[in-house]
Design a protein around this motif. Structure first.
Motif, PDB file in Angstrom:
ATOM      1  N   PRO A  21      -6.260 -17.940  39.686  1.00 22.70           N
ATOM      2  CA  PRO A  21      -5.026 -18.635  40.074  1.00 22.70           C
ATOM      3  C   PRO A  21      -4.621 -18.305  41.510  1.00 22.70           C
ATOM      4  CG  PRO A  21      -4.517 -16.786  38.637  1.00 22.70           C
ATOM      5  CD  PRO A  21      -6.004 -16.888  38.709  1.00 22.70           C
ATOM      6  N   ASP A  22      -3.995 -19.287  42.174  1.00 21.98           N
ATOM      7  CA  ASP A  22      -3.493 -19.029  43.519  1.00 21.98           C
ATOM      8  C   ASP A  22      -1.986 -18.787  43.464  1.00 21.98           C
ATOM      9  OD1 ASP A  22      -2.284 -21.509  43.247  1.00 21.98           O
ATOM     10  OD2 ASP A  22      -3.287 -22.429  44.948  1.00 21.98           O
ATOM     11  N   ASN A  23      -1.354 -18.692  44.605  1.00 19.64           N
ATOM     12  CA  ASN A  23       0.061 -18.340  44.676  1.00 19.64           C
ATOM     13  C   ASN A  23       1.000 -19.447  44.193  1.00 19.64           C
ATOM     14  OD1 ASN A  23      -0.606 -19.889  46.971  1.00 19.64           O
ATOM     15  ND2 ASN A  23       1.219 -19.169  48.012  1.00 19.64           N
ATOM     16  N   MET A  24       0.525 -20.643  43.992  1.00 21.34           N
ATOM     17  CA  MET A  24       1.401 -21.736  43.546  1.00 21.34           C
ATOM     18  C   MET A  24       1.390 -21.921  42.029  1.00 21.34           C
ATOM     19  SD  MET A  24       2.947 -22.603  46.192  1.00 21.34           S
ATOM     20  CE  MET A  24       3.819 -24.021  45.600  1.00 21.34           C
ATOM     21  N   LEU A  25       0.634 -21.102  41.324  1.00 14.91           N
ATOM     22  CA  LEU A  25       0.634 -21.148  39.867  1.00 14.91           C
ATOM     23  C   LEU A  25       1.486 -20.013  39.310  1.00 14.91           C
ATOM     24  CD1 LEU A  25      -3.026 -21.859  38.698  1.00 14.91           C
ATOM     25  CD2 LEU A  25      -1.075 -23.390  38.638  1.00 14.91           C
ATOM     26  N   VAL A  26       2.266 -20.331  38.301  1.00 17.09           N
ATOM     27  CA  VAL A  26       2.982 -19.307  37.546  1.00 17.09           C
ATOM     28  C   VAL A  26       2.121 -19.043  36.323  1.00 17.09           C
ATOM     29  CG1 VAL A  26       5.091 -18.737  36.298  1.00 17.09           C
ATOM     30  CG2 VAL A  26       5.206 -20.142  38.369  1.00 17.09           C
ATOM     31  N   CYS A  27       1.660 -17.808  36.150  1.00 12.79           N
ATOM     32  CA  CYS A  27       0.739 -17.456  35.072  1.00 12.79           C
ATOM     33  C   CYS A  27       1.432 -16.598  34.030  1.00 12.79           C
ATOM     34  CB  CYS A  27      -0.462 -16.695  35.630  1.00 12.79           C
ATOM     35  SG  CYS A  27      -1.356 -17.638  36.869  1.00 12.79           S
ATOM     36  N   ILE A  28       1.192 -16.916  32.782  1.00 13.03           N
ATOM     37  CA  ILE A  28       1.715 -16.143  31.661  1.00 13.03           C
ATOM     38  C   ILE A  28       0.514 -15.523  30.953  1.00 13.03           C
ATOM     39  CG2 ILE A  28       2.933 -16.258  29.455  1.00 13.03           C
ATOM     40  CD1 ILE A  28       3.748 -18.851  31.960  1.00 13.03           C
ATOM     41  N   ALA A  29       0.518 -14.214  30.832  1.00 13.57           N
ATOM     42  CA  ALA A  29      -0.615 -13.477  30.266  1.00 13.57           C
ATOM     43  C   ALA A  29      -0.581 -13.548  28.745  1.00 13.57           C
ATOM     44  CB  ALA A  29      -0.606 -12.037  30.747  1.00 13.57           C
ATOM     45  N   SER A  30      -0.992 -14.681  28.206  1.00  7.11           N
ATOM     46  CA  SER A  30      -1.090 -14.867  26.766  1.00  7.11           C
ATOM     47  C   SER A  30      -2.152 -15.912  26.475  1.00  7.11           C
ATOM     48  CB  SER A  30       0.252 -15.320  26.189  1.00  7.11           C
ATOM     49  OG  SER A  30       0.115 -15.596  24.810  1.00  7.11           O
ATOM     50  N   ALA A  31      -2.951 -15.652  25.468  1.00  8.48           N
ATOM     51  CA  ALA A  31      -3.946 -16.618  25.008  1.00  8.48           C
ATOM     52  C   ALA A  31      -3.497 -17.246  23.685  1.00  8.48           C
ATOM     53  CB  ALA A  31      -5.302 -15.939  24.840  1.00  8.48           C
ATOM     54  N   ASP A  32      -2.261 -16.957  23.271  1.00  9.50           N
ATOM     55  CA  ASP A  32      -1.728 -17.380  21.981  1.00  9.50           C
ATOM     56  C   ASP A  32      -1.129 -18.788  22.062  1.00  9.50           C
ATOM     57  OD1 ASP A  32      -0.414 -17.613  19.519  1.00  9.50           O
ATOM     58  OD2 ASP A  32       0.132 -15.497  19.489  1.00  9.50           O
ATOM     59  N   ALA A  33      -1.554 -19.679  21.186  1.00 13.21           N
ATOM     60  CA  ALA A  33      -1.053 -21.052  21.165  1.00 13.21           C
ATOM     61  C   ALA A  33       0.434 -21.112  20.803  1.00 13.21           C
ATOM     62  CB  ALA A  33      -1.869 -21.903  20.194  1.00 13.21           C
ATOM     63  N   PHE A  34       0.940 -20.120  20.068  1.00 17.24           N
ATOM     64  CA  PHE A  34       2.374 -20.071  19.758  1.00 17.24           C
ATOM     65  C   PHE A  34       3.191 -20.021  21.049  1.00 17.24           C
ATOM     66  CE2 PHE A  34       6.199 -17.476  19.239  1.00 17.24           C
ATOM     67  CZ  PHE A  34       6.912 -18.255  18.338  1.00 17.24           C
ATOM     68  N   HIS A  35       2.779 -19.173  21.985  1.00 18.81           N
ATOM     69  CA  HIS A  35       3.497 -19.048  23.252  1.00 18.81           C
ATOM     70  C   HIS A  35       3.416 -20.341  24.058  1.00 18.81           C
ATOM     71  CE1 HIS A  35       2.689 -14.535  22.711  1.00 18.81           C
ATOM     72  NE2 HIS A  35       3.893 -14.827  22.262  1.00 18.81           N
ATOM     73  N   LEU A  36       2.245 -20.983  24.067  1.00 21.79           N
ATOM     74  CA  LEU A  36       2.110 -22.260  24.758  1.00 21.79           C
ATOM     75  C   LEU A  36       3.043 -23.299  24.138  1.00 21.79           C
ATOM     76  CD1 LEU A  36       0.697 -24.082  26.862  1.00 21.79           C
ATOM     77  CD2 LEU A  36      -1.034 -24.556  25.118  1.00 21.79           C
ATOM     78  N   GLY A  37       3.141 -23.307  22.814  1.00 20.58           N
ATOM     79  CA  GLY A  37       4.019 -24.249  22.129  1.00 20.58           C
ATOM     80  C   GLY A  37       5.480 -24.042  22.472  1.00 20.58           C
TER      81      GLY A  37
END
Length: 113
Positions: A29-45
């Motif tokens: 990822p570059d500086n314009m992406l906000v990244c969330i450290a989770s691979a869990d579909a619950f969090h994506l939902g």
């Protein structure tokens, strides 16, 4: 920290429409992406839910010529009242029986710093 995750959740920092998606761990990822450290579909939902998108629009700032919404992790992500997963289905990240009693804040995915 994204190390060890097969994928992570990301959104563009400034965009007209707020969307979240999984990105493969091989993507740097570059500086314009906000990244969330989770691979869990619950969090994506939860992050993709209408209530979170409305929250992010109200809490976040605006930027650019088109006055596009900006996703600010300290205003849009950190204070969001993240729900706990349903007790009958623990999150994929739960590895021990004691994790079933964790609070909603303990179930929150981590932001990449």
């Amino acid at each position: 920290m994204l190390v060890g995750l097969p994928r992570f959740i990301a959104t563009v920092e400034t965009a007209k429409h707020r969307t979240f998606q999984f990105l493969d761990a091989s993507i740097a990822p570059d500086n314009m992406l906000v990244c969330i450290a989770s691979a869990d579909a619950f969090h994506l939902g939860v992050l993709s839910s209408h209530i979170h998108v409305v929250w992010a629009l109200a809490a976040g700032g605006r930027l650019g010529v088109g006055n596009d919404p900006r996703f600010n992790k300290s205003r849009c992500f950190e204070p969001f009242p993240f729900p706990a997963p349903h007790p009958s289905k623990p999150p994929a990240s739960a590895t021990s029986p004691s994790n079933s009693t964790r609070t909603a804040s303990a179930n929150r995915p981590r932001m990449k710093r």
